[in-house]
Design an enzyme around this catalytic site. Sequence first.
Site, PDB file in Angstrom:
ATOM      1  N   TRP A 185      75.310  85.101  51.067  1.00 28.74           N
ATOM      2  CA  TRP A 185      75.904  86.382  50.682  1.00 28.74           C
ATOM      3  C   TRP A 185      75.672  86.680  49.196  1.00 28.74           C
ATOM      4  O   TRP A 185      75.873  87.805  48.739  1.00 28.74           O
ATOM      5  CB  TRP A 185      77.402  86.419  51.025  1.00 28.74           C
ATOM      6  CG  TRP A 185      78.278  85.511  50.192  1.00 28.74           C
ATOM      7  CD1 TRP A 185      78.006  84.245  49.808  1.00 28.74           C
ATOM      8  CD2 TRP A 185      79.545  85.837  49.623  1.00 28.74           C
ATOM      9  NE1 TRP A 185      79.037  83.745  49.053  1.00 28.74           N
ATOM     10  CE2 TRP A 185      79.994  84.689  48.934  1.00 28.74           C
ATOM     11  CE3 TRP A 185      80.369  86.973  49.651  1.00 28.74           C
ATOM     12  CZ2 TRP A 185      81.217  84.659  48.253  1.00 28.74           C
ATOM     13  CZ3 TRP A 185      81.584  86.920  48.978  1.00 28.74           C
ATOM     14  CH2 TRP A 185      81.989  85.778  48.281  1.00 28.74           C
ATOM     15  N   ASP A 186      75.231  85.661  48.450  1.00 32.46           N
ATOM     16  CA  ASP A 186      74.912  85.838  47.033  1.00 32.46           C
ATOM     17  C   ASP A 186      74.062  87.082  46.795  1.00 32.46           C
ATOM     18  O   ASP A 186      74.271  87.819  45.831  1.00 32.46           O
ATOM     19  CB  ASP A 186      74.124  84.624  46.518  1.00 32.46           C
ATOM     20  CG  ASP A 186      74.843  83.299  46.722  1.00 32.46           C
ATOM     21  OD1 ASP A 186      75.549  83.156  47.731  1.00 32.46           O
ATOM     22  OD2 ASP A 186      74.684  82.409  45.877  1.00 32.46           O
ATOM     23  N   GLU A 196      86.301  78.480  49.680  1.00 35.18           N
ATOM     24  CA  GLU A 196      86.010  77.576  50.806  1.00 35.18           C
ATOM     25  C   GLU A 196      86.923  76.359  50.856  1.00 35.18           C
ATOM     26  O   GLU A 196      86.847  75.576  51.795  1.00 35.18           O
ATOM     27  CB  GLU A 196      84.552  77.120  50.728  1.00 35.18           C
ATOM     28  CG  GLU A 196      83.577  78.260  51.001  1.00 35.18           C
ATOM     29  CD  GLU A 196      82.134  77.885  50.690  1.00 35.18           C
ATOM     30  OE1 GLU A 196      81.920  77.031  49.801  1.00 35.18           O
ATOM     31  OE2 GLU A 196      81.235  78.449  51.320  1.00 35.18           O
ATOM     32  N   LYS A 251      88.751  77.513  45.041  1.00 30.78           N
ATOM     33  CA  LYS A 251      87.431  77.190  44.514  1.00 30.78           C
ATOM     34  C   LYS A 251      86.899  78.299  43.619  1.00 30.78           C
ATOM     35  O   LYS A 251      86.300  78.045  42.590  1.00 30.78           O
ATOM     36  CB  LYS A 251      86.472  76.963  45.687  1.00 30.78           C
ATOM     37  CG  LYS A 251      85.073  76.538  45.280  1.00 30.78           C
ATOM     38  CD  LYS A 251      84.184  76.364  46.516  1.00 30.78           C
ATOM     39  CE  LYS A 251      82.753  76.023  46.119  1.00 30.78           C
ATOM     40  NZ  LYS A 251      81.832  76.177  47.259  1.00 30.78           N
ATOM     41  N   GLN A 252      87.090  79.530  44.057  1.00 28.53           N
ATOM     42  CA  GLN A 252      86.446  80.636  43.364  1.00 28.53           C
ATOM     43  C   GLN A 252      87.201  81.929  43.641  1.00 28.53           C
ATOM     44  O   GLN A 252      88.089  81.965  44.499  1.00 28.53           O
ATOM     45  CB  GLN A 252      85.002  80.774  43.825  1.00 28.53           C
ATOM     46  CG  GLN A 252      84.847  81.212  45.273  1.00 28.53           C
ATOM     47  CD  GLN A 252      83.448  80.973  45.803  1.00 28.53           C
ATOM     48  OE1 GLN A 252      83.120  79.867  46.198  1.00 28.53           O
ATOM     49  NE2 GLN A 252      82.643  82.006  45.793  1.00 28.53           N
TER      50      GLN A 252
END
Lengths: 728, 728
Positions: free
Chosen positions: B326-327, B468, B581-582
């Site tokens: 998806w980046d 994630e 995580k992000q």
Amino acid sequence: MNWELTENGFNSEKIAHLGNKFLTGNGYMGIRGTLDEFDSRDLVAVNLAGIYDQVGNSWREPLNAPNGFYSYLIVDGNVLKVQDNAPKEHFIKLDYRHGIFKRHTEWTTKRGNIVLESERFVSMDDVHIGVEKYKITADFHADINFLTGIDGDVWDINGPHYDEIIMDEDDCISIVGISHEKKYHVAVSVSEDENFPCEKKIILKKEDKKIIKSLNFVSDINKCYEIHRFMAIYTSKDCENPLDNAKETAINIRNKGYYELHDEHCKCWESIWSNSEVEIEGDDDAMEALNYSCYHLNSISPRHTDSLSIAARGLSGQTYKGAVFWDTEMFILDFLLMTNPKVARNVMKYRIDTLDGAKEKAKSYGYDGAFYAWESQEGGYDACSDYNVTDVFTKRPMRTYFKDKQIHISAAIVYGIGRYIDLTGDMTILSEGGAETIIECAKFYYDLLLKKVSGGYYELHDVIGPDEYHERVNNNGYTNRMAKYTFEQAVKVIDSIDELNEQYAIKLCKEYNLKQLKEKFEMAERNIYIPQPNENGIIPQFDGYFDLEDVSVNTVRSRLLDSKEYWGGANGVAAHTQVIKQADVVTWLTMFPDDVSDEIKLKNWQYYEPRTEHGSSLSACMYALLACKCGMKEKAYPLFMKSASADLNEGGKEWAGLVYIGGTHPAAEGGAYMVAIKGFAGIYFEDGKIKAKPDLPKAWKKMRFHICYRNKKYKIEIEDNNANIVEI
Amino acid sequence: MNWELTENGFNSEKIAHLGNKFLTGNGYMGIRGTLDEFDSRDLVAVNLAGIYDQVGNSWREPLNAPNGFYSYLIVDGNVLKVQDNAPKEHFIKLDYRHGIFKRHTEWTTKRGNIVLESERFVSMDDVHIGVEKYKITADFHADINFLTGIDGDVWDINGPHYDEIIMDEDDCISIVGISHEKKYHVAVSVSEDENFPCEKKIILKKEDKKIIKSLNFVSDINKCYEIHRFMAIYTSKDCENPLDNAKETAINIRNKGYYELHDEHCKCWESIWSNSEVEIEGDDDAMEALNYSCYHLNSISPRHTDSLSIAARGLSGQTYKGAVFWDTEMFILDFLLMTNPKVARNVMKYRIDTLDGAKEKAKSYGYDGAFYAWESQEGGYDACSDYNVTDVFTKRPMRTYFKDKQIHISAAIVYGIGRYIDLTGDMTILSEGGAETIIECAKFYYDLLLKKVSGGYYELHDVIGPDEYHERVNNNGYTNRMAKYTFEQAVKVIDSIDELNEQYAIKLCKEYNLKQLKEKFEMAERNIYIPQPNENGIIPQFDGYFDLEDVSVNTVRSRLLDSKEYWGGANGVAAHTQVIKQADVVTWLTMFPDDVSDEIKLKNWQYYEPRTEHGSSLSACMYALLACKCGMKEKAYPLFMKSASADLNEGGKEWAGLVYIGGTHPAAEGGAYMVAIKGFAGIYFEDGKIKAKPDLPKAWKKMRFHICYRNKKYKIEIEDNNANIVEI
């Protein structure tokens, strides 16, 4: 059969196992089959039913009472304890017809031989008392010091639970332990009666929480000296002043004397056996194992109260937190219903009385209705933690989902009430809260039902079924089927509102919109998704089960890196395979045999059995029952024997790391009874009648037993696969 | 700025890092910044775009071509390789204005000093070619043996991929590797042009898959000897006879010569920079890091085809399987849209062309619609495995759910198409399959929607969001919001059916019941549950997020028993905490800033930032962007620099156990561009116009850049937070 177990010789490694195997109990307390001279290190326990305590963040667990049967001998200055002083001869016996534990030990000393014999029981006639008779005989003029008292240094898994120990001496000696959390008082008093030629008795209050009488005398050659000890236990859950009650009782029963108490006790047991004995001609092993199982169930059945259940490890200690699991409703209840409906009522009443706890639990998760505790203690408090397993590799607690995802527990309660009513015909339990319980359980499942927006069935997602090795699955067949049953029962209850106590019926009508609920439950019952057999006739245990690796139990076992590692959890060796812990689909088909044809039942048995680890003592009996239904008594027999021998045989899981997890296995015992009666004897109930389709194992020439059904008692004899059912 | 990176000295521990940092590429291939004498052990790679191979059960990964730039010197019989023979002086440079890699190395030998200089590039003008120029100068009469050829011993992570290596010598030397799985031919030919006074050239075919020319001569003192090498690469995905094409090209370009090729190449780069250069007055560090980021994005942009995307690690090797994540849509696409809309179209066309793969994936899970690959390779094949992480304690593969639960991927595709149309105004992509793609993605989400039978919103259960570390959650806010967006886009497409190509519109009408779909999607868009801010203004990342342990990132880190253990998964250290995580909620609010007030955006930034590990290079830019929107440019700046410097700085995660996971970070680079242009410069698009709300970092006196928007190009200058936007 001789109704007696014997264990010869002393082996310290068997202490834990024999503690369970030789247990005596009366529903109020259980005393492990340990020796007089044993202490907390040897897992001595006087385990009490239904009274719990928590220390710090450790698990809440039932209280063990101070041990009033603590005694040992010092002869010529030498302490005679089997652990330290190997006996010349030693055996223990259990009379499991009457719940009497006996020991016989002979030591050789420098000057001669000395024999200690004792027998003890906890009374079935008065659950608060236990008595013990000791005999001491020496073949020389022994300088005997008999130390006997109460040991307040209690074995605890997550204790110590007694913040304070109060000692008392009077006409009897006493210890009162005051529990940490709720300040319960647990009082133990012991009086005695002996023929020792003692000059004086010295009372020692020892620092290690023991109060002990020291009795000193020199024995005549070969003369038998006897002492009878009379113990009474009361707690603040029983009465206001437990110590007073205990003391008074200890004195009173001394006046009755050992033999009268013994007779009263044995009479009670005979009365119990008149309902629960199962005679099997032609197979003594099976008969003994089965009646031994019934002995345990009888020993832990709560007769002294009207609202108490049975813990998963009975009264064998604090293992499994002394908590009540689905074991009671699913595996033990049938035994109680058929042999002692009053106790069956008690255990179901316990669930009804803990409905508030179940509603609170549901609420805490944001659910409607009643979500019963996975590990139920006082008030329905769920003792199950979110982290039940320790990762053997990291030593970290591992998140498990027994508590939050094993939603089938609520249906087990409904099933229990349903079976209670069916077998007793006693509808009054509904008016005592049973109706609400069933409705709240149905509301719980209704609230959990999901439906794809694009249409389709009603589904239950993210659950754990009986097979705990597969977590967070969708549409576990067993769970969905049990939810469907719950909806059906709730509709039935609503339909029969007029048969309930009027006051109660009015209360229900005020509390609920019954019409609307009925509509919802009917819709739910019709639309809930029940997994269907695939092209091979096999029902998937849950969505996607067949996509998992299909591999043998042994292969999975061979992947273990540590014998103690958990097979389940997200990353366990079984988690991504078709290997399951215990009967799951098979449990469903056993309970609802009419759901599928015999052919489908057989196919599922054949598919799932080799994929089952039988890692739970609850597994074998379900497979045995279904095997009987499929006409495979030869497959059922070894599973039946496994279930019936769960506490006879060594080798069960007894330790998890440093934590003792052993104990007795009431569910397996109840399961064995079900296999014998419902499986081999083929007993079933239809149109208000007992019926039978027997198919006895080859060696079983005759089977004789009694059954309670709808307020009547029946004598049943089976021979040549014909059943003779007579009301008596 | 000087557009040049320099690394002085040789340090073998930096080989992996410098291979990424000094990468050159042209969208067709990427050549790591390794030295001429390096081989597979030094992670040399000529990484090819969009061509994959699988060996056994290992991950499928992109092919590396044989290395046509393999060369080394032997002087007076001594092998001069920097690893074995420490140079007197050594540096490498990267001209990242033009993608030219240079090396300069001087060795001292017993008889004197010798200098090797080279420069090389892979052509932007013709993506199949790469050329290198070498210069050799000694200050003594050196006995020089220059070995130069093609190294077919290719570095592979899960290879070897070439079952067969064919060598060919003619006017040029060639190697053809034949891939294992699909028998792809990868042909590399090299011709050369030199002024060496060699008597003869010897061609060596070495056993270790190298074909090498040995050029031997004795040098004059201080005379510079030069050789130009002309490499061409073709694969069977390019043409029928890759070897013929490679040979022909290698000869042809030698005729052109190094300098003409160099000029053509540089012209292309200048043209690229005319769109993508960002000038920042007052902050050279930022300007250099940002343009260096743009350099990488330009180096990996696929210009040579009309349907190819960009791998998560660009063209820096086989890491992350060379797969498209998806980046591309979420982090890289904006750069492409604003600087090279043609390439933006290519990458979206790749998704449209892999719709069948996405439909197949959905079908394999029993879902309707299109479930795009989490790690997309040829044809949309999902290279992601069910077991992506190795448990460091047991060394067992650990079940992860990136592939099956990260359903937000399909919405990213729709978002990409939506942004493409919005920024280019080019609706034709819809008629080339875009419309179907959007509809199929909406069908996918629609099929996943759940609803409680008791009523309420439409929900999405059992997913993984961008964070994630928390698996299998319900109602991840980001995911639900993206699904809602997808429904909106699908409704829009259905509404604009008349604007599509007529043939295509008819096809759609035949294929779908558009009226019914529209109704469904409208219902879904209205009813899907979007988590709302709580009483503190914080949006829960998913159901139950606030119930998790609230603990700092450092505390979670301190619980690690092994620095390499995975934070996520069922039992990871972060899994049962609020540490993420992000960016997750923050990504949502960055993408849909109008969903909540500025105050709520700020509160969520402040809540989530300290709870974010930033364990992904995709995290910092999202936080920076939202910080800009919240008026916190001072908070945004270090995050911007972190993002822009992802490949400049050492210290990223490069190894997971023995597996190399390093490489370039195109998403961070694209993220840095977004922060600069959409964050600091405040560029946005409204009513078909470019608008700006600039808020430059203090040091930034001026900012100048170009932007493509709806088929026009604009020059934008920002000074004193005023934007001057001029169409050119």
